[in-house]
Design an enzyme around this catalytic site. Structure first.
Site: not given
Lengths: 504, 468
Positions: B79, B82-83, B152, B159
């Site tokens: 994940h 993906e960011h 990030e 998130e």
């Protein structure tokens, strides 16, 4: 009692026993005899006819095993004026229930069973849509049911009671929605049009649902559900087949409400401008982490109707402003470089959402900026959005304009991939414009939007009278008067210290 | 009198004949869908397309890798990657990348699930070459700058907060945690906070070099996309991919073990109880996948703001509309490569949980023993319609192509779906329901005011009926 176990060998020829990885031999009826090719012209240009009774019929072809059929009716909250507020909302909850011919909803579902269809009733501000989507070859059964449920519903007292509960449930759900949709849209319209035409609420007001009686519903239906206010649309059916169906079920439909007593309200929308303030501490969102106490507001100005030459400029302007909410998903392509994202959302981290909204109708239209923010920052966000509004009278950059145009064009073409959107677009366009503007035509008209037109559109927004809605904790939200002063006077700013003068 | 009888029977004959013809026509319409073309490139990458001749298209990469391939200490890497992958490449800065996409009016998106990772663009068909250039650039030349990795972390933690606001997501994470305890399927997709704070640039690079092997990637396209063009573009952009990878070092998929168990997270401040009841189902390609999907559509779903469900056979939806116990319920059949969970997620009044659970279990037992042919027939139709309607637009079709190529190794034609579903009757449904539900250990997850959620032993004893 023993049951004999099925013999394994007799089961093995059954294809459901094979892994999905292996392909199976299909029986002979699955060999393609002659492919159904459709002329490309028919995939983008619908055919329209009008029956003797004034009902319009529109159809278009499509590929695939699924077809849609539906009625688009000029009704909805815009026409609620002579009836208790919320009548349309209640009627939308009474769709696909018992009719003169079918004694219950269960019976209808039983009839529809072989068609594999899905039923749906949608209410817009000035249209009601009843539609069925099912197997291509079963469209006639769907049409028969459609004619029954729209023209000959029984509307029993028991059904009305159940529908009232559904409306109350809606109200509960809307008040818990963190976006405040669609209540905020309703308030925005109400502030812009007071209580005429499109300004009437689409969500039934609290406590209003018990005021609506069966007679109101029947009067409403008799006045509005008339053939000359209706479009019959079909997607995935040939025009001649749809005309046959229309002749059978919609040419002279018997109705269950007798003679019409009222005439529908045909007034033209009057933009009045105004202010609505609703003070409240919002209920926590369901879940372990509630939202902070937010203030929501919209600042609105009148723009133009569909038919106006500037309409396309407003559509582009709306994309150019863009924006969204801070917790919206999506990567590049959602409008990351639109002004409300680039200048507001990315710059001020306290903003929950800042969004441009455009609502257009056949005779009027409004443009709004919407913001939500923890209440202690609400006057700041107001100031920021007003600054953005002022900039609308300046010439846009070449890159941002062509980006907005391109995004709108490609979004439009992407929407047409979807059967559902295509179908609704077909019916709505005929209902509103009486003719169909295909994608090619719209694409070119968007291409022709110039930066001068954007400025003209922006100036018109700034000149007009404003409207304002504020909901939530309102201590720092300026009044409409203050907002107008700041907008028209370049030196004046909203200052939080002003608001506490009373204590000094 | 006899005249009347004869005319009636003639009428019936005519009707059956008509019916027969129209089903024939329906089957023909199923065949009249564009064929899915598949080409395997020399490095193992598969290119698969369905050309519907539109002016817009979705193209992208469907990768057979997700959080299930992670370990306890690397959980969250897929994940995180993906960011990071949108943060710029050796040829483009992040801003250049975003502007290129937005100026085309295109969309670039990605998502990670437990078993799959997907990157795709949706654009005008004429822009496909440009989009593929961008997709290959971000996958083969990602910059992954250290500073951006640091930044990030906070975005992902934010998130995570958002995800935790969504009770449905939270409860399904709990469900996997308990049902697959001790196996990688128990991991959440986002990973634990500790890992999000600790993942480094080299972890991300290692993930790419281990998992993004061309043989595990499908380059799929739908909408207005030409197969030969996509094959050529695939060769041009991805033929270098995986040259340094060793096919023998393919990570093996650790098997998942299902454990009947429960997790309860009580929070009396929440307005309603959220509960999931499930049993072990099957993997994607198992023959019982379709019967389970039909059972799922038989039990159906309901939401109080919508009212009457669409499936008459659903006794549960009927119960909902006659009482005010339930807020909503949803039947699900989640599949993985070798296992799955079949069950029901419901939101109900905290005082009525026991009533709701009792009715759900009674409905399950009814399907195992007493389900009728008419109910199965109806549910098959509902399932078929939802299947055909789900292929609505180029993005859902792209996903369908990618997923099917990954889990089945082929795209199952609509006609075959139709034929397979037609073969299923009430005997199959009873047999399959009994096999997976009757006297099986359920998995239970509850969040909210769930003091009254039925005790596990009582729940377990509701999984069978004593009959002679």
């Amino acid at each position: 009692m023993f049951r004999k176990a099925p013999h394994m060998t007799s089961l093995l020829h059954k294809s459901y026993l094979h892994s999905m990885r292996t392909s199976i031999t299909l029986p002979p009826e699955y060999t393609l005899k002659n492919s159904i090719t459709i002329h490309p012209q028919k995939l983008s240009n619908p055919e329209v006819s009008t029956l003797n009774n004034g009902l319009k019929v529109v159809s278009m072809e499509c590929y695939g095993p699924i077809s849609s059929i539906g009625l688009f009716i000029k009704a909805g909250p815009r026409f609620d004026v002579f009836y208790p507020s919320g009548t349309s909302h209640l009627i939308s909850k009474l769709a696909f229930l018992s009719t003169n011919k079918y004694e219950s909803r269960e019976r209808i579902l039983e009839v529809l069973e072989p068609t594999g269809s899905v039923t749906d009733c949608q209410m817009g501000r000035e249209e009601m849509i009843y539609k069925l989507m099912g197997y291509r070859d079963q469209i006639e059964i769907m049409a028969e049911v459609l004619s029954e449920v729209v023209f000959r519903p029984r509307i029993t007292l028991e059904e009305i009671e159940k529908a009232r509960n559904l409306v109350l449930n809606d109200l509960k759900t809307f008040s818990m929605n963190p976006d405040m949709e669609p209540l905020l849209t309703d308030y925005t319209y109400a502030s812009a049009y007071s209580l005429n035409t499109v300004g009437l609420p689409s969500v039934c007001p609290e406590g209003g649902v018990s005021q609506i009686r069966r007679e109101h519903i029947l009067w409403y239906l008799s006045a509005h559900y008339r053939p000359n206010r209706i479009v019959l649309a079909g997607l995935g059916i040939s025009h001649s087949a749809l005309l046959d169906i229309a002749g059978k079920y919609f040419e002279q439909p018997e109705v269950s409400w007798g003679e019409a007593k009222d005439e529908p309200d045909e007034s033209i929308a009057q933009y009045t401008g105004g202010e609505i303030r609703i003070e409240r501490n919002l209920p926590p969102v369901i879940g372990p982490n509630p939202l902070p106490n937010l203030a929501y507001f919209t600042i609105t100005s009148e723009c133009v109707s569909y038919e106006h030459p500037l309409f396309f400029a407003y559509a582009v302007l709306d994309i150019m402003m863009g924006g969204g909410s801070s917790f919206s998903a999506g990567g590049p392509g959602k409008g990351m470089y639109s002004r409300l994202y680039a200048n507001v959302m990315n710059y001020y981290t306290f903003v929950y959402s800042a969004q441009s909204m455009l609502h257009i109708h056949g005779d009027t239209g409004i443009y709004s900026l919407y913001g939500s923010v923890p209440h202690e920052f609400s006057n700041k966000l107001c100031q920021i959005l007003i600054e953005e509004m002022k900039r609308l009278s300046q010439l846009p950059g070449h890159e941002e304009l062509s980006r907005a145009k391109k995004m709108l064009q490609s979004n439009m073409l992407m929407n047409l991939e979807s059967h559902v959107i295509m179908f609704e677009d077909l019916g709505r366009q005929i209902l509103v414009h009486d003719r169909y503007h295909n994608a090619k035509e719209l694409y070119e008209r968007l291409e022709n939007v110039t930066s001068l037109q954007i400025v003209e559109a922006g100036e018109k927004l700034l000149e007009g009278k404003l409207s304002m809605v504020a909901v939530g904790k309102l201590d720092l939200i300026p009044s409409l008067e203050e907002v107008e002063q700041v907008l028209h006077n370049s030196k004046k700013r909203l200052d939080s210290s002003n608001r506490f003068k009373i204590f000094s | 009198m006899s005249l009347l009888v004869r005319s009636l029977s003639r009428f019936r004959l005519l009707r059956t004949q008509l019916r027969f013809n129209s089903t024939q026509r329906f089957k023909q319409a199923l065949l009249n869908n564009p064929e899915t073309q598949v080409t395997t490139l020399s490095n193992g990458l598969r290119v698969a397309t369905e050309n519907t001749g539109l002016q817009t298209a979705t193209v992208g990469l469907y990768i057979d890798a997700g959080s299930r391939w992670e370990t306890e200490s690397t959980n969250g890497t897929a994940h995180f990657l993906e960011h990071m992958i949108f943060k710029g490449t050796k040829n483009r800065t992040q801003q250049q990348l975003e502007l290129e996409i937005e100026n085309m009016g295109a969309h670039l998106n990605a998502y990670t699930s437990r078993e799959h990772t997907v990157y795709f663009t949706k654009s005008l068909s004429v822009d496909i070459p440009h989009c593929l250039d961008i997709l290959s650039d971000i996958l083969t030349n990602p910059l992954l700058p250290e500073a951006a990795v640091e930044r990030e972390r906070d975005v992902i933690l934010r998130e995570m907060e958002e995800v935790e606001k969504n009770v449905e997501e939270v409860i399904f994470d709990y469900l996997h945690q308990t049902a697959y305890q001790g196996t990688p399927l128990a991991y959440s997709i986002l990973g634990p906070t500790k890992n999000i704070r600790g993942i480094t640039r080299s972890d991300l690079i290692r993930y790419i070099t281990t998992h993004y092997h061309p043989a595990r990637i499908v380059l799929a396209g739908a909408g207005g996309v030409d197969h030969d063009q996509l094959v050529k573009l695939g060769e041009k952009h991805f033929s270098g991919l995986g040259r340094t990878m060793d096919v023998d070092s393919f990570p093996e998929l650790e098997p998942a073990f299902y454990v009947g168990s429960e997790v309860r997270v009580r929070d009396d401040a929440m307005p309603a109880a959220h509960v999931v009841l499930g049993v072990e189902g099957v993997g994607w390609s198992h023959p019982d996948y379709l019967p389970l999907m039909i059972i799922a559509s038989l039990i159906g779903s309901w939401d109080r703001s919508v009212g009457g469900g669409n499936n008459l056979s659903s006794k549960l939806a009927q119960m909902c509309s006659e009482t005010d116990w339930m807020w909503s319920f949803n039947t699900f059949n989640t599949c993985y490569a070798d296992t799955g969970i079949f069950g029901l997620y419901f939101v109900c009044d905290k005082m009525e949980i026991d009533n709701v659970v009792w009715n759900i279990q009674r409905e399950w037992m009814r399907i195992c023993t007493l389900v009728t042919a008419a109910q199965v027939e109806r549910s098959k139709n509902i399932f078929k319609t939802s299947l055909y309607m789900s292929l609505n637009g180029s993005t859902p079709i792209f996903e369908d192509i990618g997923r099917q190529l990954t889990v089945y190794g082929r795209r199952v034609p609509l006609a075959e779906w139709n034929h397979r579903i037609d073969q299923i009757d009430e005997d199959v449904i009873r047999r399959v329901a009994t096999k997976y539900i009757f006297d099986r250990c359920p998995v239970v997850a509850g969040v909210g005011p769930i003091e009254a959620l039925t005790d596990y032993n009582r729940l377990r004893s509701g999984m069978y009926w004593l009959r002679s």
